[in-house]
Design a protein around this motif. Structure first.
Motif, PDB file in Angstrom:
ATOM      1  N   ARG A 317       9.082 -31.169  58.689  1.00 49.80           N
ATOM      2  CA  ARG A 317       9.422 -32.810  59.040  1.00 49.80           C
ATOM      3  C   ARG A 317       8.878 -34.045  59.397  1.00 49.80           C
ATOM      4  O   ARG A 317       9.865 -34.633  59.178  1.00 49.80           O
ATOM      5  N   ILE A 318       7.653 -33.613  58.253  1.00 51.03           N
ATOM      6  CA  ILE A 318       6.676 -35.056  58.322  1.00 51.03           C
ATOM      7  C   ILE A 318       8.233 -35.350  57.307  1.00 51.03           C
ATOM      8  O   ILE A 318       7.838 -36.766  56.621  1.00 51.03           O
ATOM      9  N   ALA A 319       8.134 -34.015  56.055  1.00 49.76           N
ATOM     10  CA  ALA A 319       8.631 -34.357  54.963  1.00 49.76           C
ATOM     11  C   ALA A 319      10.340 -35.588  54.610  1.00 49.76           C
ATOM     12  O   ALA A 319      10.776 -36.076  53.907  1.00 49.76           O
ATOM     13  N   VAL A 324      12.986 -41.392  54.801  1.00 46.91           N
ATOM     14  CA  VAL A 324      13.678 -42.328  55.827  1.00 46.91           C
ATOM     15  C   VAL A 324      12.912 -43.233  56.057  1.00 46.91           C
ATOM     16  O   VAL A 324      13.195 -44.178  55.414  1.00 46.91           O
ATOM     17  N   PHE A 325      11.500 -43.066  56.439  1.00 46.74           N
ATOM     18  CA  PHE A 325      11.408 -44.260  57.263  1.00 46.74           C
ATOM     19  C   PHE A 325      10.637 -45.114  56.258  1.00 46.74           C
ATOM     20  O   PHE A 325      10.420 -46.534  56.466  1.00 46.74           O
ATOM     21  N   PRO A 326       9.538 -44.798  55.633  1.00 44.43           N
ATOM     22  CA  PRO A 326       8.883 -45.628  54.462  1.00 44.43           C
ATOM     23  C   PRO A 326       9.821 -46.240  53.242  1.00 44.43           C
ATOM     24  O   PRO A 326       9.325 -47.224  53.006  1.00 44.43           O
ATOM     25  N   THR A 793      16.676 -44.129  64.155  1.00 42.82           N
ATOM     26  CA  THR A 793      16.019 -42.853  64.734  1.00 42.82           C
ATOM     27  C   THR A 793      16.329 -42.160  64.244  1.00 42.82           C
ATOM     28  O   THR A 793      16.233 -40.435  64.576  1.00 42.82           O
ATOM     29  N   ALA A 794      18.340 -41.961  64.644  1.00 44.03           N
ATOM     30  CA  ALA A 794      18.760 -41.330  64.760  1.00 44.03           C
ATOM     31  C   ALA A 794      19.337 -40.091  63.160  1.00 44.03           C
ATOM     32  O   ALA A 794      19.693 -39.374  63.428  1.00 44.03           O
ATOM     33  N   TYR A 795      19.132 -41.125  62.344  1.00 46.25           N
ATOM     34  CA  TYR A 795      19.029 -40.744  61.420  1.00 46.25           C
ATOM     35  C   TYR A 795      17.969 -39.979  60.900  1.00 46.25           C
ATOM     36  O   TYR A 795      17.851 -38.694  60.215  1.00 46.25           O
ATOM     37  N   HIS A 798      18.133 -36.904  62.626  1.00 51.33           N
ATOM     38  CA  HIS A 798      19.561 -35.404  61.885  1.00 51.33           C
ATOM     39  C   HIS A 798      18.664 -35.042  60.800  1.00 51.33           C
ATOM     40  O   HIS A 798      18.904 -33.370  60.483  1.00 51.33           O
ATOM     41  N   GLN A 799      17.605 -35.685  59.652  1.00 55.03           N
ATOM     42  CA  GLN A 799      16.911 -35.320  59.117  1.00 55.03           C
ATOM     43  C   GLN A 799      16.169 -34.304  58.654  1.00 55.03           C
ATOM     44  O   GLN A 799      16.181 -33.100  58.844  1.00 55.03           O
ATOM     45  N   ALA A 800      15.811 -34.306  60.435  1.00 53.06           N
ATOM     46  CA  ALA A 800      14.355 -33.630  61.020  1.00 53.06           C
ATOM     47  C   ALA A 800      15.080 -32.725  61.730  1.00 53.06           C
ATOM     48  O   ALA A 800      13.419 -31.973  61.948  1.00 53.06           O
TER      49      ALA A 800
END
Length: 851
Positions: A317-319, A324-326, A793-795, A798-800
């Protein structure tokens, strides 16, 4: 030092604030980009180092008849295998707590426990407890620990001489389940193997040397383990027969001796009724002996150990978030840096013109500004990459000790990610400088040494709304006109504030949404509080209900058929899907709230077809009306139409009626579980009831949804350190961006501001002349940030997502409040700094013309 180099250093000194701001923005972008991208790999590397140091086994093998030295030898026939047999069993311990009990022998090579205090058992009356027993249950060194008689040990009382962690139990919140006591293991313990009173070892640990370089939480490692596991199973397939023969040998030897005696009697006396009866008894005894000895094996890998799969999911999840976030964070930083460098070079058009007039070549002039941008970009990237790579992963690993056993920190430097950060940084700094310098150098020296003509004012949309425009005073009208007059500045400020707001909001959104998955699942969908697995045999449901009726917290229950199945459709397969079948579809709604994913209408279990949860349907690419193939653990198979797809957040489940079950699988369903509703209960009350049900023989075990919810909530706790870092650094970035853009605004309009000061504007009015624009842009930026935060956040959610969990988009009011208050506070602080600066403007110097 050459004149141009001196000019560059003088330029840095004169605009030190802007130079530092560029470095800070790039530093923050690189820090979170490199740091968060390094966190997932660092968590995996740290776990790998920890389990490697403790020599954690790759495969754990349990036998119904025990292991001997021959089994160890057989396992080590597989190339690279190292095997070790250990005495192990689940027992009731002190205070009625279920204990995973291991026999300790000095010199054990695999699954070494790590002492946190005290020492290993040296005498027959010494015991080492799980460190969790000390943290959670208050046991202390030197205390006497007593087992009940049913533990069947060499002695009942032991002295606690140590507390330890084990690589078999990496998750501090869980220790697995058992078939004794209340069914939930509380902690593990080690006593001298001689006190276990087992005829043979019951656990065989196997470790493969060639697997120790693989990442233990990856699919690649799992594939390698499966290969080795297949080789072991091939060896133990014949070994099971040999083990049966070993155990039967003494009994068969006695029976063979009796058979010889009986045969001798036959020769002397013939086939008398008495001899025939003895022969029948002997034959029955032989069959009974053979039937009583049946060696079966239970196989486990690291992924089956408590907490291992959850740890892997957490790092994944962190990966996923790091993808996305960074990146978004860094793009905001790069965009603002690009703007800052662009404005810096545009301000220097006079100097560029002077250099051209003095005969300096274009490349020499351009190099001055390119070096300025390069220096800022390189400093920011290097400092941010080093600080991010070595700080953020270590902070997260250090905070993980509250949830997992202490890890050996291993943080490899992410050269590839740092290189990518450098490319982005240099594009934002050197790239911006190159583009603008190229434009400036295309002009003539005489034109460059003249100030750029100010933009002409235009009527704006608000002016056309006459009733509204008339209500504005002079200062308000000037502010609105200036906003639309400098559109690029307006959009840069809005983007900067919106980006900061979105990033802060996303930090809260990730945490809130992960927590909401458990909260919604176990309040809106799962309305029962426990699942009681019934023992085989008729009347067990009534016996279990009899115990439940005596419990003051009991409300109601429903009998269901609970099973697991593999589902296949469109070339996709989903294993271990939970199956619930009920003969009371309407009543079932009181226990499970099924609602259609589209429209949210309630679902009643149909007479034909199945209801799938949304994650299951998504993984199998199924829609309503499609056909899914079902194969249960009992081997029953069939095909069914998908009647509905239900909203669900945790787990993969298929619901159907008993009628549909019989149509699809061709077998009559048998109710083997109870879904039970309770009033609020304490942990102690839940454990007591589970022990009563298990002891009665009516139930095989009881699982509570509160424990499952705690596991899901634990996912949010795992991300707390990362989310906190996101929020803090997003806040810092937002402040630096706002401060930097305001400085650019003031620097570009210093002549305009000095003019209105000369015209008699008070200091507060001059400050508001600029700040009023900032206030408006802050409000607009915050609103855009709300939308951006929800989309981002939604994106990320979805990735996590994991194969078991879907995260609903949910951002709490506190998230919006904190993001809003921070942005308003930053605007206020910047207004204060701007006010202090404007009060000290040298109007005469600012109004000097360079015509």
């Amino acid at each position: 030092m050459q004149p141009m180099a001196k000019y560059m250093w003088r330029n840095i000194k004169d605009s030190l604030g802007r130079f530092i701001a560029i470095i800070l923005i790039i530093l923050l972008g690189a820090l979170i980009f490199v740091g968060v991208k390094a966190t997932g790999p660092a968590l995996n590397a740290s776990l790998n180092a920890t389990v490697k140091d403790d020599r954690l086994s790759d495969v754990q093998l349990f036998s119904s008849t025990g292991f001997t030295g021959k089994d160890v030898t057989a396992a080590e026939k597989v190339a690279g295998a190292q095997a070790e047999a250990v005495k192990f069993k689940y027992v009731n311990g002190s205070r009625g707590q279920v204990v995973a009990l291991y026999g300790y022998t000095a010199g054990q090579r695999l699954n070494a426990f790590s002492l946190r205090s005290g020492h290993a058992p040296r005498r027959t009356n010494e015991i080492v407890l799980d460190a969790r027993a000390q943290r959670t249950y208050g046991y202390k060194l030197g205390q006497t620990y007593t087992f009940p008689a049913d533990a069947k040990l060499g002695r009942q009382t032991f002295t606690i001489v140590g507390f330890a962690d084990s690589p078999l139990y990496i998750d501090n919140s869980q220790r697995g389940s058992a078939n004794v006591g209340d069914g939930t293991v509380r902690y593990f313990a080690y006593i001298p193997a001689s006190q276990m009173k087992l005829a043979a070892a019951s656990l065989l640990n196997v470790r493969f040397a060639k697997l120790q370089t693989a990442d233990t939480v990856t699919d690649h490692y799992q594939d390698l383990v499966k290969i080795q596991e297949r080789k072991l199973k091939a060896v133990f397939k014949t070994r099971a027969k040999d083990r049966n023969a070993e155990l039967l040998a003494p009994t068969l030897k006695k029976l063979d001796a009796q058979q010889k005696q009986l045969d001798a009697a036959k020769k002397l006396a013939g086939d008398s009724p008495q001899i025939a009866a003895q022969q029948a008894a002997l034959t029955a005894g032989r069959k009974k002996a053979v039937a009583a000895v049946h060696t079966t094996y239970t196989w486990e890998t690291r992924n089956d150990l408590p907490g291992f799969s959850a740890y892997g999911d957490s790092s994944d999840r962190i990966a996923a978030i790091a993808n996305v976030f960074p990146v978004f964070f860094f793009l905001v930083a790069a965009l603002i840096t690009f703007t800052t460098v662009t404005r810096m070079v545009e301000e220097a058009r006079g100097q560029i013109g002077a250099f051209k007039a003095l005969g300096y070549g274009k490349w020499r002039i351009a190099l001055n500004y390119l070096n300025y941008a390069l220096l800022a970009g390189v400093l920011g990237t290097v400092l941010g990459s080093v600080a991010g790579n070595y700080s953020i992963p270590r902070i997260v690993i250090a905070l993980y000790k509250n949830e997992y056993l202490p890890l050996t920190p291993v943080v490899p430097f992410g050269w590839d990610v740092a290189a990518l950060a450098a490319v982005f940084s240099l594009l934002a700094t050197v790239g911006a400088a190159a583009i603008v310098v190229r434009e400036q150098l295309a002009e003539k020296p005489a034109d460059l040494m003249l100030p750029r003509a100010p933009k002409s004012a235009k009527r704006i949309l608000l002016e056309r709304i006459t009733p509204l425009w008339r209500r504005f005073n002079f200062n308000q009208k000037v502010s609105y006109r200036n906003l639309f007059r400098f559109k690029s500045r307006m959009w840069m400020t809005i983007i900067g504030i919106a980006g900061g707001t979105a990033l802060i909001l996303t930090g809260f959104g990730i945490k809130n949404s992960i927590q909401a998955s458990g909260g919604r699942q176990y309040s809106e969908i799962v309305k029962y509080q426990a699942v009681v697995r019934l023992a085989d045999g008729s009347g067990k449901a009534n016996a279990a209900r009899g115990i439940l009726d005596d419990n003051p917290h009991y409300r109601s229950s429903i009998a269901v058929t609970a099973d697991a199945a593999d589902l296949t459709a469109h070339g996709h397969k989903r294993t271990d899907v939970t199956v619930f079948a009920s003969n009371a579809p309407v009543k079932m709604q009181q226990y499970v709230g099924l609602h259609r994913q589209q429209g949210g209408t309630a679902i009643t279990l149909p007479a034909s077809g199945v209801v799938l949860t949304q994650k299951t349907a998504q993984q199998l690419n199924l829609a309503v009306g499609d056909t899914v193939h079902v194969k249960t653990t009992a081997g029953d198979t069939g095909s069914a139409k998908v009647a509905a797809i239900a909203t669900n957040y945790v787990g993969n489940t298929m619901y159907l009626s008993h009628q549909a079950y019989q149509k699809i699988l061709g077998t009559k369903p048998v109710s083997n579980s109870l879904l039970v509703r309770f009033k609020a209960m304490t942990a102690s009350q839940r454990n007591t009831l589970a022990r009563q049900l298990l002891k009665s023989g009516a139930a095989l075990g009881t699982s509570y949804t509160v424990d499952q919810q705690a596991t899901v909530n634990n996912m949010g706790k795992m991300l707390d350190p990362v989310v906190l870092i996101f929020i803090l650094l997003s806040g810092v970035l937002s402040f630096v961006v706002l401060y930097n853009l305001t400085n650019i605004n003031v620097a570009e309009r210093i002549r305009e501001l000095s003019t209105i000061k000369v015209l008699g504007f008070y200091d507060n009015e001059v400050t508001m002349y600029i700040s009023r624009e900032n206030i408006i842009l802050t409000v607009v930026g915050i609103l855009f940030g709300y939308a951006g935060g929800n989309l981002l956040t939604a994106y990320i959610l979805h990735q996590a997502e994991t194969p078991q969990v879907i995260f609903p988009l949910y951002i709490s009011f506190s998230g919006y409040a904190v993001a809003t208050v921070l942005m308003i506070a930053f605007t206020g602080i910047v207004m204060g700094i701007t006010h202090w600066r404007l009060k000290r403007v040298d109007m005469v110097e600012a109004l000097k013309s360079n015509d």
